[in-house]
Design a protein around this motif. Structure first.
Motif, PDB file in Angstrom:
ATOM      1  N   SER A 366       0.832  -1.211   0.000  1.00 25.66           N
ATOM      2  CA  SER A 366       0.000   0.000   0.000  1.00 25.66           C
ATOM      3  C   SER A 366       0.860   1.251   0.000  1.00 25.66           C
ATOM      4  N   HIS A 371      -5.750   1.830   0.866  1.00 26.28           N
ATOM      5  CA  HIS A 371      -5.900   0.780   1.871  1.00 26.28           C
ATOM      6  C   HIS A 371      -5.970  -0.574   1.199  1.00 26.28           C
ATOM      7  N   SER A 402      -0.796   5.323   4.182  1.00 31.66           N
ATOM      8  CA  SER A 402      -1.513   4.178   3.635  1.00 31.66           C
ATOM      9  C   SER A 402      -1.792   3.176   4.746  1.00 31.66           C
ATOM     10  N   GLY A 403      -2.667   2.213   4.456  1.00 29.01           N
ATOM     11  CA  GLY A 403      -3.018   1.230   5.473  1.00 29.01           C
ATOM     12  C   GLY A 403      -2.957  -0.190   4.945  1.00 29.01           C
TER      13      GLY A 403
END
Lengths: 483, 258
Positions: A366, A371, A402-403
């Motif tokens: 990511s 995400h 980002s995740g």
């Protein structure tokens, strides 16, 4: 590196243009906008389908009407208005499937531009291609050569007429019309897709490949792929996809069904590069897909490999039902998200037969504000004695906005089976980047190198011809995503 | 450009990290063919000096200049400095999973060639070069196909640094505590590699705590770094003196003069 510098670099680098964003200007025949029983009948009539298939579609449509859009995913998105979508779009010219000479040169040019040559002299050797443009299959290459071996590789709309007994037997046998919201929708309105049948004892002499292209505006693409590998057969199949850049979100809801009989193997690879939307998250494809295979026979094997770099939202779980004793399911996945992209993807491995094995390798990357979720189910039934699963689930973060998320579900109902789950999360570190920089490797190149290294196990699963392309695609998708 | 055999010229270099002053006016000139050792107690700024020369972005240079063959080094990105011929052998080489040393070096060599306006090297030529250099620095062949530094022992990592140095043929190599964590055999192997690579056209800055390394890599000059400044310079015998007497006498000298 100071925070400001970091942000500058991130902004600078997240600026890669989508190079497949052009659109083809061609006269189209489209269904009226919206969805109704009439539209379902219209599509069926366009395809000149037999009565049983129309009934099948209508049943699916009526069921779909009773369903609500699912909401359990790890992202939210604006509701799709199904009355604003065109469910059927096809180039106007009459297509004679046997002769490429009669195909509109605009179409051939489109595929040339995408790197897919359909003309005799320039064909990729060793790969037979079925090209799908919006709702119809344009051409299938190497048909005759495949025919000699008894391999059927054609558009599914063609298979309905040429091989009705096979289609009737297998269509919906792995993903029933009632399976889920998008599968029901697809069953009602599917337009085209590929059909593959490998007869007993045949090892398909070349890679089979379908290339999907969405072109028309406001359309959805609902293709359906059905692959059957009979006893002791083998096939490797690859799909690729792109779409023009448009401001509206476009829906892609495909269904793929795979069936392997005794000792048969299907290797299914996807390089998904639908338009991901712009840097602000405007536009892009909603990629809501149902893919499932069943290892019907003993010692059979289904292997999914996917490289997911495109789409605004990806929501899919290529799965294996391991019914035959000693059957094997594999899932190798690379999912890359950048900018505002969202991905919720993974697999389901359902162990039913004894001594069944499954392996999951998932690599999520990511960047930007995206995400990326891995969601997977490993289910071992009571009777699936001595089954085994190994799951490896790695996430890599680029930048600090980002995740990465992981949702593994494990359900084991006997005590002779063994299930293992490994997971890791890493960040491309400044140390790694500086080390590369110090050897003369620029930051962009370095990210490409590090990410490709991270995904190596999965990329190695791709057929040679596509592995290199996938590597480049990864680098391009992440260009400018440094943190 | 005026003909000069000065390769590296550092003038009044001051640098800090997060507002903390580390380098307080370094002056150093290195000519082609020379080996300069930089010694000093912990926290003197030795590793900061190597990081600043290599272009690590965490450090802010507040004053001074650094030129390499007349070109302003401080104005260049880290990758351009490398392409101009600055090589840093890391104290803690970084691991990059899934990327083989071969692939990594192929990228590095070709990036440098691109910078010089040259075509990428043919795969066969590259592999030939790899073999040659591997033999030259007595590098174990199996290491090049493994992921870069991943699972390497301390000695293997350091030898891999020297191997990379051999492949990239830098003008100026900075060895940052290359001796740390090495047993005596590994130390000898690494030093032999460096000695073989020494020539009249390249130069070395060897940063170390201990005199031990300098028994193998004999320096032309030894400098003592303390509180971000070079406070004493001499020949190889200075290192021996430090080994015997420690740094305290130098610290005392410096404090007295301040």
């Amino acid at each position: 590196m100071s925070e400001n510098q970091e942000v500058d670099i991130i902004d600078e680098v997240i600026s890669q243009d989508y190079k497949y964003g052009f659109s083809t200007d061609i006269e189209m025949e489209t269904a009226p906008m919206g969805l109704s029983e009439e539209i379902v009948r219209y599509i069926s009539a366009k395809k000149n389908e037999p009565e049983w298939l129309l009934e099948w579609r209508l049943k699916a449509y009526r069921y779909w009407l009773t369903l609500k859009e699912p909401t359990w995913q790890n992202f939210s998105y604006p509701k799709v208005n199904y009355q604003d979508i065109i469910f059927y779009a096809a180039p106007k010219q009459k297509i004679t499937l046997d002769s490429l000479d009669q195909v509109d040169p605009e179409l051939l040019k489109t595929f040339e531009k995408l790197g897919i040559s359909l003309t005799e002299q320039k064909r990729l050797t060793g790969v037979a291609v079925d090209a799908v443009f919006d709702s119809v299959s344009i051409a299938t290459t190497f048909k005759d050569q495949l025919k000699e071996k008894g391999v059927i590789f054609c558009a599914i709309s063609e298979a309905v007429h040429e091989h009705p007994e096979l289609v009737k037997k297998y269509l919906g046998s792995v993903v029933p019309t009632t399976d889920n919201y998008y599968a029901a929708l697809n069953s009602a309105v599917f337009s085209d897709g590929s059909f593959v049948y490998i007869p007993k004892g045949v090892r398909c002499p070349m890679e089979l490949s379908t290339y999907f292209r969405i072109n028309a505006e406001n359309t959805g693409q609902f293709e359906r792929t059905l692959i059957i590998a009979d006893d002791n057969s083998y096939v490797s199949y690859l799909e690729g996809c792109t779409a023009p850049m448009r401001d509206e979100n476009q829906l892609h809801a495909a269904v793929v069904e795979l069936i392997t009989h005794d000792h048969a193997e299907i290797k299914y690879s996807t390089v998904q590069n639908w338009y991901p939307g712009d840097k602000e998250g405007k536009g892009g494809i909603y990629n809501f897909v149902t893919k499932r295979g069943i290892c019907e026979g003993v010692h059979s094997k289904i292997s999914w490999t996917q490289v997911e770099t495109g789409s605004a939202i990806t929501w899919k779980y290529p799965s294996c039902i391991l019914k035959g004793d000693h059957s094997t399911g594999e899932f190798f996945s690379v999912a890359v998200t950048n900018n505002h992209q969202l991905a919720d993807t993974g697999t389901k491995m359902v162990h039913i037969g004894k001594h069944t094995k499954s392996r999951i390798v998932s690599k999520g990357i990511s960047a930007g504000k995206s995400h990326n979720s891995y969601r997977g189910l490993v289910k071992v039934n009571k009777k699936a004695e001595k089954s085994r699963n190994h799951t490896q689930c790695d996430s890599m973060l680029i930048g600090d906005r980002s995740g990465a998320h992981t949702f593994p579900y494990i359900e084991v109902n006997n005590n002779t089976s063994q299930v293992e789950h490994e997971a890791s999360t890493s960040k491309i570190g400044e140390d790694q980047l500086f080390y590369c920089n110090q050897r003369g490797i620029g930051t962009e190149e370095a990210i490409g190198l590090i990410v490709n290294g991270f995904c190596k196990e999965v990329l190695n699963q791709l057929p040679m011809e596509f592995a290199v392309e996938a590597q480049k695609l990864l680098a391009v998708s992440l260009e400018g995503s440094v943190g | 450009m005026i003909a000069t055999n000065k390769m590296l010229s550092i003038k009044n270099l001051k640098a800090e990290i997060e507002g903390k002053k580390i380098l307080n006016g370094i002056n150093l000139e290195v000519k082609a063919g020379e080996v300069h050792a930089i010694m000093g107690p912990n926290g003197a700024g030795k590793s900061t000096l190597s990081a600043v020369l290599a272009g690590r972005a965490d450090y802010d240079v507040t004053e001074g200049s650094v030129t390499l063959d007349g070109k302003d080094l401080l104005d260049m990105s880290a990758e351009d400095r490398a392409r101009e011929g600055v090589f840093l052998a890391f104290q803690y080489p970084i691991e990059i999973p899934g990327v083989s040393t071969t692939n990594f070096l192929k990228t590095a060599v070709n990036e440098k060639r691109k910078y010089q306006g040259l075509e990428p090297m043919e795969a066969t030529d590259f592999l030939k070069l790899m073999r040659q250099k591997m033999e030259f620095v007595e590098m174990d062949k199996s290491l090049t196909s493994r992921s870069l530094n991943e699972g390497f022992s301390g000695g293997e990592k350091k030898r891999n640094e020297i191997f990379q140095m051999a492949m990239l043929e830098p003008k100026l190599s900075i060895l940052d505590e290359t001796d740390s964590g090495l047993d005596i055999d590994a130390l000898r192997l690494v030093s032999e590699g460096v000695n073989k690579l020494r020539s009249k056209d390249n130069a070395y800055i060897v940063i170390t705590h201990y005199q031990r390394l300098l028994d193998y890599i004999v320096p032309d000059f030894v400098h003592v770094l303390y509180k971000g400044r070079i406070v004493k310079s001499g020949d190889a015998s200075l290192a021996k003196e430090l080994e015997l007497k420690g740094y305290d006498w130098i610290k005392a000298e410096v404090e007295a003069s301040m």
